[in-house]
Design an enzyme around this catalytic site. Structure first.
Site, PDB file in Angstrom:
ATOM      1  NE  ARG A 286       4.648 -21.637   2.172  1.00 60.25           N
ATOM      2  CZ  ARG A 286       4.449 -22.131   0.949  1.00 60.25           C
ATOM      3  NH1 ARG A 286       5.440 -22.081   0.055  1.00 60.25           N
ATOM      4  NH2 ARG A 286       3.289 -22.654   0.602  1.00 60.25           N
TER       5      ARG A 286
ATOM      6  CB  SER B 140       0.590 -20.165   4.129  1.00 60.81           C
ATOM      7  OG  SER B 140       0.142 -19.388   5.224  1.00 60.81           O
TER       8      SER B 140
ATOM      9  CG  ASN C 292      -1.866 -11.792   2.264  1.00 54.42           C
ATOM     10  OD1 ASN C 292      -1.766 -11.303   1.146  1.00 54.42           O
ATOM     11  ND2 ASN C 292      -1.014 -12.698   2.725  1.00 54.42           N
TER      12      ASN C 292
ATOM     13  N   GLY D 153       0.641  -7.079   0.068  1.00 52.46           N
ATOM     14  CA  GLY D 153       0.501  -7.216  -1.372  1.00 52.46           C
ATOM     15  C   GLY D 153       1.191  -8.467  -1.883  1.00 52.46           C
TER      16      GLY D 153
ATOM     17  CG  HIS E  23      -0.618  10.982  13.017  1.00 53.55           C
ATOM     18  ND1 HIS E  23       0.322  11.167  14.005  1.00 53.55           N
ATOM     19  CD2 HIS E  23      -0.040  11.439  11.867  1.00 53.55           C
ATOM     20  CE1 HIS E  23       1.398  11.728  13.505  1.00 53.55           C
ATOM     21  NE2 HIS E  23       1.211  11.896  12.205  1.00 53.55           N
TER      22      HIS E  23
ATOM     23  CG  ASP F  10       3.800  10.429  17.205  1.00 52.84           C
ATOM     24  OD1 ASP F  10       2.629  10.794  16.981  1.00 52.84           O
ATOM     25  OD2 ASP F  10       4.404  10.689  18.267  1.00 52.84           O
TER      26      ASP F  10
END
Length: 647
Positions: free
Chosen positions: A461, A475, A567, A591, A620, A624
């Protein structure tokens, strides 16, 4: 002649008494004498002769000859059914086509051609709003518009419904002046000659549904569908006042939908004669008349007391009164709850350099090659309108940008004086609540977390931003979007949707990016993220996020998507679990990155790495646990070795 007719139709019971009527009609003074049809009897006997048209044909009816004595006499004899298809010039009935795979009905948003206009092959006839978007309906051949059968703004027109009539010759247009869909319907046989129009017109019955019958020519502007899922809207602000002149492309009002606040533009010139729905009115159903527009300024005063029944009960909704505080203090008015008559601005001014422009003006500017930054807008809040584009004279020096108005939002209210404040629920917030509740109640969520070493991405970056200096700025989130899209190609099960009866596996990756706005959460889409470079993705995200915060997103820019990213790392959040955006099967929660000690092959045996924690929420029913783990492994591989994104 009658004997020939009766002989061929002798098995038709309803016509048994026609010979006597034929004879009686010929005895009426002034009625022309019609002899038997000359020439041999028709050779073909395979046509149907038991219906109205069949008997008329056997009796010598000649459509091509028009109102001949023979034809007039036969009409009196058989009972005229009114205008029928074969009594009109050659024409084509244009049905509403299917303009999207899931379309069942459409709305005629606007007619691009008027009655009498010539239509060339490829010309745009009308704009039709489908369940997905507003699509142009083009002509496939040269013709003339003879009659428009479905008015602008008509909603829920079924596929196949006849919307207009076209003819091949301009001289045939006049024949369809009074044509209606009922004109070609099967008639009820009449026992007497057709009465004159004056005799058929029954006196109008008083009806509250027809208030415009005694008013000058005018147009009721209905609330349109401004997003595919919109069922009602809120009139945030009227940009025009009663009596003001309206030009094509002018901003008429700001409408809050279930997704965003969208400007509602004028489609044609006129004068605003009456506002039927006041500012701040909430939950206005689609199709409700919003205002009245007239062509002549002199007609405005005639609508001072205009009151259609559709909107008589629509009033601005005031929040429930706030109970007085428990403490013994003098009662004070509660200024926090915004009153409908003075709502907060729906569209705050954007950041420096942002240009506010109507869609029509933007289209004209592109066609004329005009730089919008050089155009001074005369609309509300400096908005550029069609009039500004038409009157623009290019200059070498661009005018200074308009002063930035500090944004105001729902949180910038006067200082509270009570113990709490009731904040009205916006349409956007209501829809967010409904969809999130539906998602948590109906989708079996499970969550997978993993740490990703971001060291290589940060180096790449840094190098790319040096190369792109002054052009774009990439970014970390742009790399995350790209890596997510490529991982979805590797593990297509994560790029799927639960459709109740099938699992739809998508072949393209459209990444929805969660953006927080003053009005609520919205997810603009980076389309085809799997084939875009990080610079293109960066530009798309900046543009979409800006439009989202200003409430300028178009419906197609936030409806859909196959995978979502949320985000919160910029707020220092280490990890969190996001709620799936149905019908998608996955959402990735990002995070913050933090420095951690990791094992390394060096003298110290460890190294310091920037580690980012991510959590994948999966449906689900579709994905899976092992499949979700495979997706995270591919995602981490792309970020820890970003050069592999080029393969």
């Amino acid at each position: 002649m009658w004997r020939v007719c009766a002989r061929r139709a002798q098995n038709v019971a309803p016509w048994a008494g026609l010979e006597a009527r034929w004879t009686a009609l010929q005895e009426v003074p002034g009625t022309p004498r019609v002899t038997s049809r000359s020439g041999p009897a028709p050779a073909r006997r395979n046509s149907v002769t038991t219906g109205y048209g069949g008997v008329r044909a056997l009796c010598g009816w000649t459509p091509s000859s028009g109102a001949t004595p023979r034809n007039r006499l036969l009409l009196q004899l058989l009972g005229s059914p009114g205008r029928r298809y074969y009594s009109l010039p050659p024409h084509q009935k244009v049905p509403l086509p299917s303009l999207s795979p899931t379309m069942q009905a459409g709305t005629i948003a606007r007619w691009e051609k008027k009655e009498g206009d010539k239509i060339n092959e490829g010309d745009l006839i009308a704009e039709v709003e489908t369940d997905k978007a507003t699509v142009g309906f083009e002509s496939l051949e040269e013709c003339y518009m003879a009659k428009i059968l479905v008015a602008e703004g008509t909603r829920d027109v079924p596929i196949g419904a006849i919307i207009c009539i076209t003819v091949g010759k301009p001289e045939d247009i006049e024949a369809f002046k009074n044509y209606t869909l009922d004109s070609s319907a099967a008639p009820t046989p009449q026992a007497a000659p057709a009465p004159t129009p004056a005799a058929t017109a029954s006196p109008p019955t008083p009806s509250a549904q027809a208030p415009g019958s005694s008013y000058p020519p005018h147009m009721q502007v209905l609330l349109p569908a401004l997003s595919p899922t919109m069922t009602m809207g809120t009139v945030q602000r009227w940009e025009k006042k009663v009596g003001e002149k309206l030009s094509e492309g002018d901003l008429l009002a700001e409408i809050e939908t279930d997704k965003a606040t969208i400007g509602f533009e004028v489609q044609e010139e006129g004068y605003l004669a009456k506002i039927l729905v006041p500012e701040g009115t909430r939950d206005v159903p689609l199709g409700t008349p919003l205002c009245i527009i007239v062509e002549k300024e002199a007609d405005i005063s005639a609508f001072a007391d205009y009151r259609p029944t559709e909107v008589t009960d629509l009033k601005p909704q005031v929040p429930p009164p706030t109970p007085p505080p428990v403490a013994a203090v003098p009662p004070t008015p509660q200024p926090l709850a915004p009153t409908p008559s003075a709502p907060c601005p729906a569209t705050p001014a954007g950041p420096k350099g942002r240009v506010f422009v109507s869609p029509l003006a933007k289209k004209l500017a592109v066609e004329k090659g005009i730089d919008l930054t050089q155009v001074k807008g005369t609309g509300p809040d400096g908005r550029i309108t069609k009039k500004d584009i038409d009157s623009f004279v290019p200059s070498k020096v661009a005018p200074a940008p308009a002063a930035v108005v500090p944004p105001t939002g729902p949180g910038m209210a006067p200082v509270p004086t009570g113990v709490f404040t009731d904040i009205p629920i916006s349409n956007i917030r209501r829809v967010i609540a409904q969809r999130l509740m539906q998602s948590k109640q109906t989708i079996p969520h499970y969550y997978l977390s993993i740490d990703v070493n971001m060291g290589e991405v940060l180096l790449v970056r840094k190098e790319l931003n040096k190369i792109l200096e002054g052009r774009s700025k990439i970014s970390v989130n742009d790399f995350i979007i790209k890596a997510s899209a490529l991982a979805c190609l590797k593990v297509p099960e994560a790029n799927s949707s639960w459709m109740d009866t099938v699992i739809r596996q998508n072949h393209v990756v459209d990444v929805s990016v969660a953006v927080s706005t003053p009005a609520g959460l919205i997810t603009p889409i980076v389309f085809n993220a799997h084939i875009k470079g990080v610079e293109t993705i960066a530009n798309d995200v900046v543009s979409l996020a800006t439009k989202a915060r200003e409430g300028k997103l178009q419906p197609h820019e936030f409806q859909g998507g196959t995978f979502t990213i949320s985000n919160l790392g910029m707020f220092g959040i280490k990890n969190f679990s996001a709620i799936i955006n149905p019908p998608q099967a996955c959402i990735l929660a990002i995070g913050a990155s933090e420095d951690k000690l990791v094992p390394a092959d060096n003298e110290k045996g460890f190294d310091v790495a920037s580690m980012m924690s991510v959590t994948l929420s999966c449906d689900h029913r579709v994905v899976d646990g092992a499949v979700g783990a495979q997706w995270l492994a591919e995602f981490r591989k792309y970020l820890e070795k970003p050069i592999t994104m080029l393969l």
